[in-house]
Design a protein around this motif. Structure first.
Motif, short mmCIF file in Angstrom:
data_model
loop_
_atom_site.label_atom_id
_atom_site.label_comp_id
_atom_site.label_asym_id
_atom_site.label_seq_id
_atom_site.Cartn_x
_atom_site.Cartn_y
_atom_site.Cartn_z
N MET A 144 0.82 -1.21 0.00
CA MET A 144 0.00 0.00 0.00
C MET A 144 0.85 1.26 0.00
O MET A 144 0.49 2.28 -0.55
CB MET A 144 -0.93 0.00 1.22
N GLY A 145 2.02 1.21 0.68
CA GLY A 145 2.91 2.37 0.69
C GLY A 145 2.43 3.46 1.62
O GLY A 145 1.60 3.25 2.50
N GLY A 146 2.96 4.66 1.43
CA GLY A 146 2.57 5.79 2.27
C GLY A 146 3.39 5.89 3.53
O GLY A 146 4.39 5.18 3.71
N GLU A 147 2.97 6.77 4.43
CA GLU A 147 3.72 7.02 5.66
C GLU A 147 2.83 6.79 6.87
O GLU A 147 1.66 7.16 6.88
CB GLU A 147 4.25 8.46 5.66
N LYS A 164 3.35 -5.60 14.24
CA LYS A 164 3.44 -6.58 13.15
C LYS A 164 2.16 -6.56 12.31
O LYS A 164 2.22 -6.56 11.07
CB LYS A 164 3.67 -7.99 13.72
N LYS A 165 1.02 -6.56 12.97
CA LYS A 165 -0.24 -6.58 12.24
C LYS A 165 -0.43 -5.30 11.41
O LYS A 165 -0.93 -5.33 10.28
CB LYS A 165 -1.42 -6.74 13.21
N ILE A 166 -0.02 -4.17 11.97
CA ILE A 166 -0.15 -2.90 11.26
C ILE A 166 0.76 -2.88 10.03
O ILE A 166 0.34 -2.49 8.94
CB ILE A 166 0.16 -1.71 12.19
N LEU A 167 2.01 -3.32 10.20
CA LEU A 167 2.94 -3.33 9.06
C LEU A 167 2.48 -4.30 7.97
O LEU A 167 2.59 -4.01 6.78
CB LEU A 167 4.35 -3.70 9.53
N ASP A 168 1.95 -5.45 8.40
CA ASP A 168 1.44 -6.41 7.41
C ASP A 168 0.27 -5.84 6.63
O ASP A 168 0.12 -6.07 5.42
CB ASP A 168 1.01 -7.71 8.11
N ALA A 169 -0.57 -5.06 7.34
CA ALA A 169 -1.78 -4.51 6.69
C ALA A 169 -1.48 -3.28 5.84
O ALA A 169 -2.06 -3.09 4.77
CB ALA A 169 -2.82 -4.17 7.75
N LYS A 170 -0.54 -2.44 6.30
CA LYS A 170 -0.31 -1.14 5.65
C LYS A 170 0.89 -1.14 4.71
O LYS A 170 0.92 -0.35 3.75
CB LYS A 170 -0.09 -0.06 6.73
#
Length: 629
Positions: free
Chosen positions: A1-4, A108-114
């Motif tokens: 997804m990319g972004g910041e 971990k869940k946030i990085l996997d999703a975003k």
């Protein structure tokens, strides 16, 4: 997804926050969430990425690491058959693991999703992101200074009352121990509390970390010339309180000094051992390969995020642990210890003496808090370590005994349902509520902790709103006096509770050190605030014993699973925080019939629930005396 993504904690610098469509801001704690709310900045909460079942899984995962020190690579830390790494307080370790694993799995869940390209984060989670990022193209920027993290007992919150106002002061563990030793030496010498080694051949009961005034009747019933009673308290000094000194004196309960047991050779050996294990510690922290294998979750090592915490705590405490092992071993070799009584077995004091005791020394674990475990909550009940305790367990009720037998498969003959010695005196306390000119309402909040993994922004918000709401309700009642009793624990949430109350009104009395029984006794209504329904405060039970009507307001969303017997018997009004509080409270305050019914039902419940009601101190003392024969 990319972004910041910008992660914010309470330690972050908020002045540099970007506001852009392709930037997502995520808060990591309640204070950062509040700060952004006040600034009007749109954001989400990291905790939303974990559901209840995931938090429960993390809880069970954390428990698996409690015995990390038993790895064969760490047996070099055994001193006199005791692994020094295993002496760390079990609740401290579990809290550390829960804090780290929850944020680890959340990130971990946030990085996997975003799958972001840029991350801005506080210093304390940079290591987590470095461990979890799947490629090196993610740019990381730090938005806070380095944060020093302490475990629960690294600093001691010393509480005192000055002109009736609670004062608390945090001091280092080292300074606390020095002050405690000076106090013990001065008071014990003045009042004749030191154990006389000429009595060392008599059979002896060793009591660990028990506060004498709470167990006054038990200690009085144990008084005898036929055997010794020695008490060792390292967390809470027994010589700090006037009533405690009086109880010790009247019950002939003695203290013991290390100086009485150690000779010159001992001191030399202790000094050499301290140097030896301190050197082993220095070498230990370079053993990353072994630790990476020990501390793994779903194939990912989380060792780098707890390494500094464990390094700091063992560096500070290793000398204490060495000395404690020598002290305990010397005690058992010099004095005829026959049995041990303790309230816990996971604390540092309890661990060292229970691990050092001879096989012929019986040990008894005494239930210390109101716990009505159920099928739904039995997982959390394992923190009490009943399922691992090797010797006898003394519980307050048949309910608890039956639960331990059926759910933890503990042998029935290992569990003694003898009642609650700490509540015997309470059963004989008369009410002095009529002395109050106003209708007094005591509010007793149970602080939020991370032990079960539910220290969330949502629960903090509910807590704060509830306290303010209660203050608002009682502000409009005539002739009603509102008081608060803060829980006497090391929890940082206690400071937050105190701040909420004082920001609302500095006129509302906040009690910290006053005996809770006296406050219950002088109140017409007690309201407890319970973050997690499965763990009601002991004040609930104590209010029923004294005969003060009680309302328990529950904050979590699992309360429907915990329909305890006292609720079914209408002995306690248990409601959620989103109930019609004003109407519920009004019924109790203004209807004597409602209060009378609660008092009657409460009395029936406690008399059927507690074994040996009002007489458990004598029963337990008789049992221990038989063991000392």
């Amino acid at each position: 997804m990319g972004g910041e993504i910008i992660f914010l904690s309470e330690s972050s610098d908020y002045s540099t926050i970007k506001k852009a469509n392709d930037v997502e801001i995520i808060t990591l704690d309640y204070n950062s969430h509040k700060n952004l709310q006040q600034l009007g900045i749109k954001h989400s909460n990291a905790e939303a990425f974990l559901d209840y079942d995931e938090r429960l899984w993390i809880f069970n995962t954390a428990k698996k690491f409690h015995d990390w020190y038993k790895d064969p690579s760490l047996n070099i830390f055994e001193l006199k058959d005791v692994n020094l790494l295993g002496l760390l307080d079990g609740i401290e370790l579990h809290t550390l693991l829960m804090n780290k694993l929850i944020i680890f799995w959340t990130i971990k869940k946030i990085l996997d999703a975003k799958n972001p390209d840029i991350i801005e984060c506080p210093y304390e989670i940079r290591e987590i992101i470095n461990l979890l990022k799947k490629n090196n193209s993610i740019s990381i920027k730090i938005n806070s200074g380095e944060k020093y993290e302490e475990l629960i007992w690294d600093t001691i919150n010393v509480k005192h009352s000055v002109l009736g106002k609670p004062i608390s002061m945090k001091i280092s563990r080292t300074k606390y121990n020095k002050l405690k030793n000076i106090l013990d030496k001065t008071v014990s010498s003045t009042f004749g509390l030191w154990f006389d080694l000429k009595n060392r051949n008599k059979k002896t009961l060793l009591i660990l970390e028990l506060f004498p005034p709470i167990y006054k009747e038990l200690l009085q019933n144990l008084k005898s010339d036929d055997y010794n009673v020695i008490i060792i308290n390292q967390r809470r000094p027994v010589t700090y309180d006037r009533e405690s000194i009086k109880v010790l004196k009247n019950s002939n309960c003695k203290l013991i000094s290390k100086n009485d047991l150690f000779g010159e050779e001992d001191e030399q050996e202790i000094s050499e051992s301290k140097e030896k294990y301190s050197q082993k510690l220095l070498e230990l922290w370079n053993n990353n390969e072994s630790f990476d294998k020990i501390f793994r979750i779903n194939g990912i090592s989380f060792w780098p995020i707890i390494k500094n915490n464990l390094k700091q705590v063992f560096t500070k405490r290793m000398n204490d642990y060495v000395e404690s092992v020598f002290f305990a071993k010397k005690l058992f070799s010099k004095i005829n210890i026959s049995c041990i009584l303790s309230l816990y077995d996971v604390g540092e004091t309890e661990k060292v003496f229970l691990k050092c005791k001879n096989d012929n020394v019986d040990s008894f674990l005494l239930e210390h808090g109101f716990s009505l475990l159920s099928e739904d909550s039995k997982t959390f009940g394992t923190l009490m370590s009943y399922d691992n305790f090797r010797d006898k367990i003394v519980v307050w009720s048949n309910h608890q005994k039956e639960f331990l037998v059926s759910n933890y498969k503990i042998q029935s003959d290992k569990i003694l349902a003898l009642g609650s010695p700490r509540h015997d005196a309470l059963t004989r306390m008369g009410s002095n509520r009529s002395e109050n000119k106003k209708f007094r309402v005591l509010i007793a909040p149970t602080p939020i902790t991370q032990l079960q993994g539910h220290n969330t922004t949502k629960i903090h918000e509910k807590f704060e709103k509830l306290i303010i709401r209660l203050c608002e309700i009682f502000k409009n009642y005539h002739d009603v006096e509102l008081i608060f009793k803060i829980h006497p624990s090391q929890s940082g949430h206690n400071d937050e509770i105190k701040q909420i109350i004082q920001e609302y009104s500095k006129k509302i009395p906040i009690y910290m050190l006053n005996p809770v029984a006296e406050l219950i006794q002088s109140s017409q209504l007690v309201i407890t605030i319970t973050p997690e329904a499965w763990a009601p405060s002991t004040i609930v039970l104590e209010s029923m014993i004294v005969g003060t009507p009680i309302m328990n307001i529950i904050l979590d969303e699992k309360s429907y699973n915990y329909e305890f017997e006292y609720i079914q018997q209408n002995a306690v009004i248990a409601i959620s925080d989103d109930s019609d509080l004003d109407n519920e409270i009004k019924q109790i305050v203004y209807d004597e019939r409602v209060r009378h019914e609660l008092r009657e039902n409460g009395e029936k419940f406690v008399k059927s629930f507690l074994k040996n009601y009002g007489n458990s101190s004598r029963k337990l003392a008789e049992f221990l005396k038989n063991d000392l024969k």
